[in-house]
Design an enzyme around this catalytic site. Structure first.
Site, PDB file in Angstrom:
ATOM      1  N   ARG A 103     -16.455  -1.459 -24.408  1.00 21.33           N
ATOM      2  CA  ARG A 103     -17.078  -1.418 -23.038  1.00 21.33           C
ATOM      3  C   ARG A 103     -16.195  -0.384 -22.229  1.00 21.33           C
ATOM      4  O   ARG A 103     -14.992  -0.223 -22.483  1.00 21.33           O
ATOM      5  CB  ARG A 103     -16.786  -3.019 -22.430  1.00 21.33           C
ATOM      6  CG  ARG A 103     -17.647  -4.010 -22.875  1.00 21.33           C
ATOM      7  CD  ARG A 103     -17.210  -5.147 -22.141  1.00 21.33           C
ATOM      8  NE  ARG A 103     -18.437  -6.092 -22.488  1.00 21.33           N
ATOM      9  CZ  ARG A 103     -17.863  -7.505 -22.731  1.00 21.33           C
ATOM     10  NH1 ARG A 103     -16.908  -8.000 -22.671  1.00 21.33           N
ATOM     11  NH2 ARG A 103     -19.270  -8.490 -23.063  1.00 21.33           N
ATOM     12  N   ASP A 107       0.647  -1.142   0.099  1.00 22.85           N
ATOM     13  CA  ASP A 107      -0.003  -0.145  -0.142  1.00 22.85           C
ATOM     14  C   ASP A 107       0.914   1.298   0.058  1.00 22.85           C
ATOM     15  O   ASP A 107       0.257   2.387  -0.276  1.00 22.85           O
ATOM     16  CB  ASP A 107      -0.853  -0.171   1.217  1.00 22.85           C
ATOM     17  CG  ASP A 107      -1.822  -1.211   1.238  1.00 22.85           C
ATOM     18  OD1 ASP A 107      -2.066  -1.744   0.122  1.00 22.85           O
ATOM     19  OD2 ASP A 107      -2.294  -1.488   2.453  1.00 22.85           O
TER      20      ASP A 107
END
Ligand code: F6P
Length: 364
Positions: free
Chosen positions: A180, A145
């Site tokens: 998409r 992180d």
């Protein structure tokens, strides 16, 4: 000198590089090195490891050839935090008790003089507590992180960004073919580092990070604006901890060792974007893929630099500190300062400026 190495919390690519390099540096000094299995569980509950033992003598042979491997040869856990150990009461309810003094006693009994604890904020906070009650501790900052204060980087982050970037690259081609929209959810807890860096590197069209509350009507405008220019696909990268302008986050429950278990934001964002744009929107959660596999050369190198610096730090007499990347040096900072604050993406960083210059939407 007899030292122990422990790896705790979520695994991160580069752990084995730290284990190998700290072991080799310690052996060169004539020290003994013990690896503790599964955080501190191997030392606290040796009976649970009848075949191999809860601790391992780390030799040159044991760590040979592990530097390039993902995961941790010692095992890891985010259960059984010794400072908040879960205890079931007679009425069936649960409380916690602090077993850090007992654990420090176990280190003494095992003849261990010092501990190198490799972990994120949770494991480093445990390290701080053990240091407070008398153990010599030196921490090594690990987390994909990248959210630890006082260090320019944690190892594991670079690999996670690489894997996320490759994942987004692959979705680009299928998104283009089918016209998409893809929403890609990535880890990162309350920091947007992984989403920001991989999203910008891969050329995503919108990036939603915890540091910038999002309004999906703005993201829909970006998608429809692209459509008007003939680009009928879009990629939206969303950090698991991103929050909407009304403060909503997506929490799927309580995580062991963490206040909340994040997840599910990708699906939420996708269904709202489908309504707002009328386009087909698919979701891809990259999740734990970002933690697995071969560490990048940068993470291996950081592992070597951190692992050897931890041993040098012990030799220099440091205690209660964490090794920290402060280029061009690896320095030693008080553990307490590293865990007292989370490092989030500064809104004035040039990566955000660069993204805005490219027209990437942050949903604001
Ligand atoms: O701290 C690293 C991390 O990968 C976070 O990004 C994520 O929220 C968390 O671990 C998930 O961990 P686990 O699924 O192992 O509980």
């Amino acid at each position: 000198m007899r030292i122990a190495i422990s790896t705790g919390g979520g695994d991160a690519p580069g752990l084995n590089s730290v284990i190998r390099s700290a072991t080799l540096a310690a052996l060169r000094r004539g020290w003994d090195v013990i690896g503790i299995r599964d955080g501190f569980n191997g030392l606290m509950f040796p009976d649970e490891y009848p075949e191999s033992g809860g601790t391992i003598t780390l030799t040159r042979e044991y760590v040979r050839g592990i530097g390039h491997l993902g995961g941790t040869v010692l095992g890891s856990t985010n259960r059984g935090n010794p400072t908040e150990f879960p205890v079931q009461q007679a009425d069936g309810s649960w409380t916690t008790e602090d077993r850090s003094e007992e654990l420090v006693g176990m280190f003494r009994e095992a003849g261990i003089d010092a501990l190198i604890t490799i972990g994120g904020d949770g494991s480093l906070a445990i390290g701080q507590k053990l240091s407070d009650v008398g153990l010599r501790v030196i921490g090594v900052p690990k987390t994909i992180d990248n959210d630890l204060a006082m260090t320019d980087a944690t190892f594991g982050f670079d690999t996670a960004v690489d894997v996320a970037t490759e994942g987004i690259d692959r979705l680009f081609t299928t998104a283009t073919s089918h016209s998409r929209v893809f929403v890609v959810e990535v880890m990162g807890r309350y920091a947007g580092w992984i989403a920001l860096n991989s999203g910008v590197a891969a050329g995503a069209h919108a990036i939603l990070i915890p540091e910038i509350p999002y309004d999906l009507t703005r993201v829909a405008e970006t998608i429809l604006g692209r459509e008007a220019r003939g680009a009928r696909f879009a990629i939206v990268v969303v950090a698991e901890g991103a929050r909407a302008v009304d403060g909503r986050r997506s929490v799927i429950g309580k995580s062991v060792g963490q206040a909340e278990r994040l997840g599910g934001i990708g699906a939420q964002v996708a269904s709202e974007l489908e309504e707002l744009t009328g386009k087909e929107v698919r979701t891809m959660v990259l999740g734990h893929l970002l933690r697995g596999g071969t560490p990048s050369s940068l993470d291996r190198l950081l592992g070597v630099r951190f692992g050897t610096a931890a041993v040098r730090g012990l030799e220099l007499g440091h205690r209660g500190v964490m090794v920290a990347l402060q280029p061009p040096h690896v320095s030693y900072v008080p553990l307490v300062s590293a865990i007292s604050k989370m490092r989030v993406v500064p809104l004035d960083c040039d990566t955000i400026d660069a993204a805005r210059d490219l027209g990437i939407s942050f949903g604001d």
